[in-house]
Write a protein that holds these residues in place. Structure first.
Motif, PDB file in Angstrom:
ATOM      1  N   ASN A 420       0.829  -1.206   0.000  1.00 53.69           N
ATOM      2  CA  ASN A 420       0.000   0.000   0.000  1.00 53.69           C
ATOM      3  C   ASN A 420       0.864   1.258   0.000  1.00 53.69           C
ATOM      4  OD1 ASN A 420      -2.317  -1.558   0.044  1.00 53.69           O
ATOM      5  ND2 ASN A 420      -2.518  -1.494   2.273  1.00 53.69           N
ATOM      6  N   SER A 423       2.333   1.905  -3.497  1.00 56.61           N
ATOM      7  CA  SER A 423       1.290   2.440  -4.382  1.00 56.61           C
ATOM      8  C   SER A 423       1.030   3.913  -4.077  1.00 56.61           C
ATOM      9  CB  SER A 423       0.012   1.622  -4.211  1.00 56.61           C
ATOM     10  OG  SER A 423      -1.029   2.165  -4.973  1.00 56.61           O
ATOM     11  N   TYR A 424       0.952   4.243  -2.788  1.00 60.48           N
ATOM     12  CA  TYR A 424       0.673   5.614  -2.364  1.00 60.48           C
ATOM     13  C   TYR A 424       1.807   6.561  -2.787  1.00 60.48           C
ATOM     14  CZ  TYR A 424       0.588   9.576   0.886  1.00 60.48           C
ATOM     15  OH  TYR A 424       0.627  10.837   1.429  1.00 60.48           O
ATOM     16  N   GLN A 427       1.954   7.182  -6.462  1.00 58.38           N
ATOM     17  CA  GLN A 427       0.867   8.075  -6.862  1.00 58.38           C
ATOM     18  C   GLN A 427       1.227   9.526  -6.558  1.00 58.38           C
ATOM     19  OE1 GLN A 427      -2.976   7.039  -5.175  1.00 58.38           O
ATOM     20  NE2 GLN A 427      -3.697   9.140  -5.371  1.00 58.38           N
ATOM     21  N   MET A 428       1.837   9.777  -5.377  1.00 57.29           N
ATOM     22  CA  MET A 428       2.221  11.137  -4.992  1.00 57.29           C
ATOM     23  C   MET A 428       3.355  11.662  -5.877  1.00 57.29           C
ATOM     24  SD  MET A 428       0.129  11.950  -2.603  1.00 57.29           S
ATOM     25  CE  MET A 428       0.804  13.361  -1.748  1.00 57.29           C
TER      26      MET A 428
END
Length: 470
Positions: A420, A423-424, A427-428
């Motif tokens: 997770n 992925s986070y 994305q940022m």
């Protein structure tokens, strides 16, 4: 229900026996709970860890278990032989609080320690002060039957009425000492030196804070009566397993058997499960000598409570276990490596149920051999080395940890957390790249700062933005 037979060492018979409950598929189990006048030390908690494994294993094997535990908040004197000061009163004096405030505080502390050590809460937890009417009723019946007498305003159990008083401890009368924990004066009210108090009146301790009215005057119950009453109240007249530390065998559990069977008129409990002492190099661990070792102290020194639980599980519950920080450091290293190994098991694949069943049976057999936790952990390691797929290994790890409760599945949860996080962060980074492309440098700096606060460091390179944890 698993086909594996369960064998337990029974203190009552002094041998390993096949466990057969009174009622098929159901187990009535009682645990002697804490006297809540101080924190539990890790020696106390060794017993609760091993009793927890026993209960969880019985559930794993398919039994429906009802487990009851008392909380001693009155009546336990500083010597188990009914002499000295009430431990609860001593705790109240030490901290300048009321007895009930002391009881509430240390009951909560005990429950928090159990939670840290993944010890399941018993189905019923009953403070002694909740059951005064039950204590009085049992004492009245014992008096009516001629098993008790009144002397010096106290009520005593008459051990001379029994032919087999030492059935649990196998002690001889001439070997007994008047006080087991301190130098005390013999109670001259007793007809026999093995007799024990069922009810103290104000004549015993005028400064006792907790007192109730009774047919024998204002007073309070003796320690031994509470476990008999609380267990019979919640489990009935036939009990399968009674647990405790080896220091409970005499006089506490011996006295429980005496009064319970005199009261109900038949055999009371079939199996007695006792956990041996945790020692230091100076001898048995206690609250009064050496460093007061608690779970919180271990945490302050940087140890995960699961390391202490594993330390206990690597030894057999009937053997004395010697504690040292060096030994705990070795177990901490073992635990760290085990968690790391489990984190490297990928989630893909289908569970091979035939292989899983084979290892579940091996695990059950190991624990079915008198709760041999070290052998069960060996089965875990053998399984992790076996030629079975990783999905099956993950499944079996979770199944075994239903009993071992070593927090092994947190390795899988950590893996998901890592996924997770990746992925986070990606994305940022993409959002930041887009903000810079649109010349929104304030937003790009804001994203960098936000990630930095979360422990993520960004590094811009020709190949793109790389990230790492601080």
């Amino acid at each position: 229900m698993m086909k594996t037979k369960i064998y337990l060492y029974n203190t009552l018979s002094k041998k390993v026996e096949e466990f057969i409950p009174n009622e098929e598929g159901k187990v009535a189990m009682y645990t002697c709970g804490p006297t809540v006048y101080h924190y539990a030390h890790i020696g106390n908690l060794r017993s609760y860890i091993m009793e927890d494994v026993l209960e969880k294993y019985l559930r794993f094997a398919g039994y429906e278990v009802k487990r009851v535990m008392n909380i001693t908040d009155v009546g336990h004197l500083s010597s188990d032989g009914d002499t000295g000061e009430d431990k609860m009163l001593a705790g109240a004096k030490r901290e300048h609080k009321s007895v009930m405030d002391i009881a509430a505080y240390y009951t909560d502390a005990f429950m928090k320690d159990c939670e840290k050590l993944c010890i399941k809460k018993p189905d019923v937890i009953e403070p002694a002060t909740n059951c005064i009417p039950e204590f009085i009723h049992m004492i009245e019946v014992l008096l009516e039957k001629g098993y008790a007498y009144i002397a010096g305003d106290n009520v005593y159990f008459d051990t001379s009425k029994l032919t087999r008083y030492y059935v649990l401890s196998a002690q001889k009368e001439e070997e007994l000492q008047v006080g087991v924990r301190e130098d005390v004066n013999e109670d001259t009210n007793k007809k026999n030196k093995t007799d024990f108090v069922l009810w103290f009146t104000k004549s015993k301790f005028d400064n006792q804070e907790l007192k109730w009215d009774s047919p024998w005057g204002m007073g309070y119950p003796g320690w031994h009566i509470e476990c008999s009453c609380i267990s019979i109240k919640h489990l009935g007249e036939y009990m399968d397993i009674h647990c405790g530390g080896v220091d409970n065998i005499f006089p506490h559990h011996t006295n429980e058997i005496a009064q319970s069977e005199a009261y109900i008129g038949h055999k009371w409990c079939n199996y007695w499960f006792h956990v041996n002492h945790l020692n230091t190099k100076n001898g048995k661990m206690s609250k009064s000598k050496g460093e007061f070792l608690t779970v919180s102290l271990l945490e302050e020194k940087g140890y995960d409570p699961m390391v202490y639980r594993l330390f206990c599980l690597l030894s057999h519950y009937r053997k004395p276990l010697e504690f040292s920080y060096e030994a705990l450091d070795n177990v901490a290293s073992v635990y760290e490596k085990l968690i790391k190994r489990l984190k490297n098991l990928p989630e893909e694949g289908e569970v091979e149920m035939d292989a899983a069943a084979e290892y579940e049976e091996k695990f059950a057999e190991a624990l079915g051999n008198d709760i041999n936790t070290s052998s069960a952990i060996t089965v875990l390691y053998d399984m992790l080395k076996a030629d079975i797929n990783d999905a099956t290994k993950r499944y079996l790890t979770a199944r075994f940890d239903e009993v071992l409760s070593l927090g092994l599945t947190k390795a899988f949860e950590q893996e998901k957390e890592d996924e997770n996080l990746v992925s986070y962060v990606e994305q940022m980074i993409e959002e930041r790249r887009q903000a810079k492309k649109e010349k929104n440098f304030a937003r790009a700096d804001e994203i960098r700062e936000k990630l930095s606060e979360q422990g993520i460091v960004l590094k811009d390179t020709r190949e793109g933005t790389l990230w790492s944890r601080k």
